[in-house]
Motif scaffolding. Structure first.
Motif, PDB file in Angstrom:
ATOM      1  N   ARG A  93       3.853  16.314   5.187  1.00  0.00           N
ATOM      2  CA  ARG A  93       2.764  16.228   4.224  1.00  0.00           C
ATOM      3  C   ARG A  93       3.236  16.602   2.817  1.00  0.00           C
ATOM      4  O   ARG A  93       2.749  16.062   1.821  1.00  0.00           O
ATOM      5  CB  ARG A  93       1.615  17.130   4.664  1.00  0.00           C
ATOM      6  CG  ARG A  93       0.886  16.596   5.889  1.00  0.00           C
ATOM      7  CD  ARG A  93      -0.146  17.558   6.404  1.00  0.00           C
ATOM      8  NE  ARG A  93      -0.876  16.970   7.533  1.00  0.00           N
ATOM      9  CZ  ARG A  93      -1.633  17.674   8.373  1.00  0.00           C
ATOM     10  NH1 ARG A  93      -1.755  18.983   8.196  1.00  0.00           N
ATOM     11  NH2 ARG A  93      -2.255  17.070   9.355  1.00  0.00           N
ATOM     12  N   THR A  94       4.177  17.528   2.746  1.00  0.00           N
ATOM     13  CA  THR A  94       4.729  17.889   1.441  1.00  0.00           C
ATOM     14  C   THR A  94       5.466  16.711   0.829  1.00  0.00           C
ATOM     15  O   THR A  94       5.329  16.416  -0.365  1.00  0.00           O
ATOM     16  CB  THR A  94       5.684  19.087   1.573  1.00  0.00           C
ATOM     17  OG1 THR A  94       4.955  20.227   2.050  1.00  0.00           O
ATOM     18  CG2 THR A  94       6.332  19.416   0.230  1.00  0.00           C
ATOM     19  N   TRP A 147       5.718  13.665 -10.839  1.00  0.00           N
ATOM     20  CA  TRP A 147       5.246  12.863  -9.720  1.00  0.00           C
ATOM     21  C   TRP A 147       4.002  13.435  -9.057  1.00  0.00           C
ATOM     22  O   TRP A 147       3.664  13.087  -7.948  1.00  0.00           O
ATOM     23  CB  TRP A 147       6.359  12.729  -8.671  1.00  0.00           C
ATOM     24  CG  TRP A 147       7.455  11.834  -9.096  1.00  0.00           C
ATOM     25  CD1 TRP A 147       7.544  11.141 -10.271  1.00  0.00           C
ATOM     26  CD2 TRP A 147       8.643  11.534  -8.378  1.00  0.00           C
ATOM     27  NE1 TRP A 147       8.704  10.439 -10.326  1.00  0.00           N
ATOM     28  CE2 TRP A 147       9.413  10.650  -9.172  1.00  0.00           C
ATOM     29  CE3 TRP A 147       9.153  11.904  -7.140  1.00  0.00           C
ATOM     30  CZ2 TRP A 147      10.636  10.153  -8.779  1.00  0.00           C
ATOM     31  CZ3 TRP A 147      10.364  11.407  -6.734  1.00  0.00           C
ATOM     32  CH2 TRP A 147      11.094  10.540  -7.548  1.00  0.00           C
ATOM     33  N   ASN A 148       3.342  14.346  -9.694  1.00  0.00           N
ATOM     34  CA  ASN A 148       2.145  14.918  -9.096  1.00  0.00           C
ATOM     35  C   ASN A 148       1.012  13.908  -9.129  1.00  0.00           C
ATOM     36  O   ASN A 148       0.474  13.594 -10.185  1.00  0.00           O
ATOM     37  CB  ASN A 148       1.705  16.189  -9.834  1.00  0.00           C
ATOM     38  CG  ASN A 148       2.638  17.351  -9.517  1.00  0.00           C
ATOM     39  OD1 ASN A 148       3.402  17.288  -8.563  1.00  0.00           O
ATOM     40  ND2 ASN A 148       2.566  18.393 -10.320  1.00  0.00           N
ATOM     41  N   GLY A 169       3.367   8.903  -1.895  1.00  0.00           N
ATOM     42  CA  GLY A 169       3.360   7.796  -0.944  1.00  0.00           C
ATOM     43  C   GLY A 169       4.054   6.549  -1.436  1.00  0.00           C
ATOM     44  O   GLY A 169       3.951   5.489  -0.821  1.00  0.00           O
ATOM     45  N   VAL A 170       4.793   6.658  -2.557  1.00  0.00           N
ATOM     46  CA  VAL A 170       5.518   5.512  -3.106  1.00  0.00           C
ATOM     47  C   VAL A 170       6.872   5.391  -2.395  1.00  0.00           C
ATOM     48  O   VAL A 170       7.638   6.368  -2.345  1.00  0.00           O
ATOM     49  CB  VAL A 170       5.734   5.667  -4.623  1.00  0.00           C
ATOM     50  CG1 VAL A 170       6.535   4.494  -5.180  1.00  0.00           C
ATOM     51  CG2 VAL A 170       4.390   5.784  -5.322  1.00  0.00           C
ATOM     52  N   THR A 171       7.168   4.225  -1.867  1.00  0.00           N
ATOM     53  CA  THR A 171       8.359   4.039  -1.034  1.00  0.00           C
ATOM     54  C   THR A 171       9.641   4.444  -1.750  1.00  0.00           C
ATOM     55  O   THR A 171      10.474   5.164  -1.191  1.00  0.00           O
ATOM     56  CB  THR A 171       8.460   2.581  -0.578  1.00  0.00           C
ATOM     57  OG1 THR A 171       7.288   2.226   0.154  1.00  0.00           O
ATOM     58  CG2 THR A 171       9.676   2.378   0.316  1.00  0.00           C
ATOM     59  N   SER A 172       9.824   3.981  -2.985  1.00  0.00           N
ATOM     60  CA  SER A 172      11.068   4.274  -3.698  1.00  0.00           C
ATOM     61  C   SER A 172      11.244   5.773  -3.899  1.00  0.00           C
ATOM     62  O   SER A 172      12.362   6.302  -3.804  1.00  0.00           O
ATOM     63  CB  SER A 172      11.093   3.555  -5.045  1.00  0.00           C
ATOM     64  OG  SER A 172      10.017   3.984  -5.864  1.00  0.00           O
ATOM     65  N   ARG A 173      10.150   6.487  -4.154  1.00  0.00           N
ATOM     66  CA  ARG A 173      10.230   7.925  -4.351  1.00  0.00           C
ATOM     67  C   ARG A 173      10.573   8.640  -3.052  1.00  0.00           C
ATOM     68  O   ARG A 173      11.307   9.631  -3.044  1.00  0.00           O
ATOM     69  CB  ARG A 173       8.911   8.452  -4.910  1.00  0.00           C
ATOM     70  CG  ARG A 173       8.554   7.893  -6.279  1.00  0.00           C
ATOM     71  CD  ARG A 173       7.182   8.386  -6.705  1.00  0.00           C
ATOM     72  NE  ARG A 173       6.789   7.839  -7.995  1.00  0.00           N
ATOM     73  CZ  ARG A 173       5.605   8.039  -8.552  1.00  0.00           C
ATOM     74  NH1 ARG A 173       4.707   8.773  -7.923  1.00  0.00           N
ATOM     75  NH2 ARG A 173       5.315   7.521  -9.724  1.00  0.00           N
ATOM     76  N   PRO A 233       0.834  -1.213   0.000  1.00  0.00           N
ATOM     77  CA  PRO A 233       0.000   0.000   0.000  1.00  0.00           C
ATOM     78  C   PRO A 233       0.867   1.259   0.000  1.00  0.00           C
ATOM     79  O   PRO A 233       2.020   1.246   0.439  1.00  0.00           O
ATOM     80  CB  PRO A 233      -0.790  -0.125   1.305  1.00  0.00           C
ATOM     81  CG  PRO A 233       0.091  -0.944   2.201  1.00  0.00           C
ATOM     82  CD  PRO A 233       0.799  -1.923   1.290  1.00  0.00           C
ATOM     83  N   LEU A 234       0.304   2.348  -0.502  1.00  0.00           N
ATOM     84  CA  LEU A 234       1.002   3.627  -0.461  1.00  0.00           C
ATOM     85  C   LEU A 234       1.027   4.140   0.971  1.00  0.00           C
ATOM     86  O   LEU A 234       0.146   3.840   1.778  1.00  0.00           O
ATOM     87  CB  LEU A 234       0.284   4.640  -1.360  1.00  0.00           C
ATOM     88  CG  LEU A 234       0.201   4.301  -2.857  1.00  0.00           C
ATOM     89  CD1 LEU A 234      -0.597   5.370  -3.580  1.00  0.00           C
ATOM     90  CD2 LEU A 234       1.574   4.154  -3.463  1.00  0.00           C
ATOM     91  N   TRP A 235       2.079   4.900   1.289  1.00  0.00           N
ATOM     92  CA  TRP A 235       2.158   5.512   2.619  1.00  0.00           C
ATOM     93  C   TRP A 235       1.060   6.554   2.764  1.00  0.00           C
ATOM     94  O   TRP A 235       0.668   7.212   1.801  1.00  0.00           O
ATOM     95  CB  TRP A 235       3.531   6.155   2.820  1.00  0.00           C
ATOM     96  CG  TRP A 235       4.645   5.164   2.953  1.00  0.00           C
ATOM     97  CD1 TRP A 235       5.476   4.742   1.969  1.00  0.00           C
ATOM     98  CD2 TRP A 235       5.016   4.461   4.127  1.00  0.00           C
ATOM     99  NE1 TRP A 235       6.360   3.803   2.448  1.00  0.00           N
ATOM    100  CE2 TRP A 235       6.106   3.616   3.787  1.00  0.00           C
ATOM    101  CE3 TRP A 235       4.563   4.459   5.449  1.00  0.00           C
ATOM    102  CZ2 TRP A 235       6.723   2.787   4.713  1.00  0.00           C
ATOM    103  CZ3 TRP A 235       5.183   3.629   6.378  1.00  0.00           C
ATOM    104  CH2 TRP A 235       6.249   2.801   5.999  1.00  0.00           C
TER     105      TRP A 235
END
Length: 315
Positions: free
Chosen positions: A255-256, A304-305, A263-267, A222-224
């Protein structure tokens, strides 16, 4: 459906490039970064981008096509399959092994003699590649040599974990078949649990073998979200950067980070690492709220927006 999720993810990554192209900006570098993010070859990414552009940016244009024949269909007659199998047993799985060309000619000659449509060289080669490699080595080079090659024994290996399995798609069809056949061997003969990791395209890679795909359950990370667990993740990552000063980020900065990375871990990892590098190069030695607000993804600020719904505040 998994195919729809993959298509939507691909479209989300590629759509910003359409805007770049509309503005007349070069997009080759953007395609390269998108290929890295998707875990695909650059040529494949170009192909997906053209499909998206030609279909008015609709995600449905990127849905996966099922590979291979339809269930229940047959490529060649059963009698021809029998001839292929018998010829491989007679000429290939022996110590005095014949060349592939001779084997194919023997198969073609026997099919023609019996009035059957001969298989192509590609078909016969596919049958060779799909064989149990341990059995092939045992018959062609002996049991002792097979034991050396397949030294692992049942019970000694409990679990095999393979990362970035989506990279399998970069290989040829023959290479993919060999790899998937080897995975079946590990799962069957060694009685080992098999766990594979990858991006969404990992599903497409594994589906190259229907039997293997049926044995693997699909689980998605799941996304963070905007919660305490995400705050702990950021704190852990920053601590691992070994900066000289403490980085006390506010809830707004957290939050930024969540908004920019989707919320993607690698990003998230990439962003924190980049911020840490900037902090070291500037002599700040800490990640500040100002640095977080000013940070942009490497190749385009639009890449990545990802729209997200508001969530609960950090506890």
């Amino acid at each position: 459906m998994a195919s729809e999720r993959i298509a939507k993810h691909r479209a989300a990554v590629l759509r910003p490039i359409l805007e770049l192209e509309k503005r007349g900006e070069p997009i080759s570098a953007a395609i390269g970064d998108a290929a890295w993010e998707l875990g695909l070859a650059k040529s494949h990414t170009w192909s997906l981008y053209r499909r998206l552009r030609e279909n008015d940016a609709r995600a449905t244009a990127l849905e996966l096509d099922r590979r291979g024949p339809k269930p229940g269909s047959k490529r060649i007659a059963q009698d021809v399959e029998i001839i292929i199998d018998e010829s491989l047993q007679c000429y290939y799985l022996v110590r005095e092994r014949s060349s592939f060309l001779r084997i194919w000619r023997e198969i073609r000659a026997e099919c023609e003699a019996k009035g059957f449509q001969p298989p192509t060289r590609k078909t016969v080669k596919a049958r060779l590649d799909a064989m149990d490699q341990r059995e092939v080595i045992r018959k062609r080079r002996g049991a002792e040599e097979a034991d050396k090659v397949f030294a692992v024994r049942p019970g000694r290996l409990r679990m095999l974990m393979i990362d970035e399995v989506h990279n399998l798609l970069a290989g040829s069809y023959r290479e993919q078949r060999r790899f998937l056949n080897m995975l079946r061997f590990l799962a069957n003969d060694l009685c080992a649990s098999l766990v594979v990791f990858g991006v969404n395209e990992a599903l497409e890679a594994v589906r190259g073998d229907d039997q293997l795909a049926r044995r693997l359950d699909e689980h998605y990370l799941p996304l963070w979200e905007d919660d305490v667990e995400f705050s702990r993740l950021i704190q852990t990552l920053i601590a691992a950067m070994a900066l000289e000063q403490r980085s006390g980020l506010t809830v707004a900065s957290l939050r930024t980070i969540l908004k920019v990375t989707g919320g993607v871990t690698s990003r998230v990892f990439i962003m924190i690492k980049s911020l840490a590098v900037d902090a070291i190069e500037t002599g700040e030695e800490r990640i500040t709220d100002e640095a977080v607000q000013a940070w942009q993804p490497v190749w385009t600020k639009h890449a990545w927006n990802i729209p997200r719904q508001p969530a609960a505040a950090f506890g």
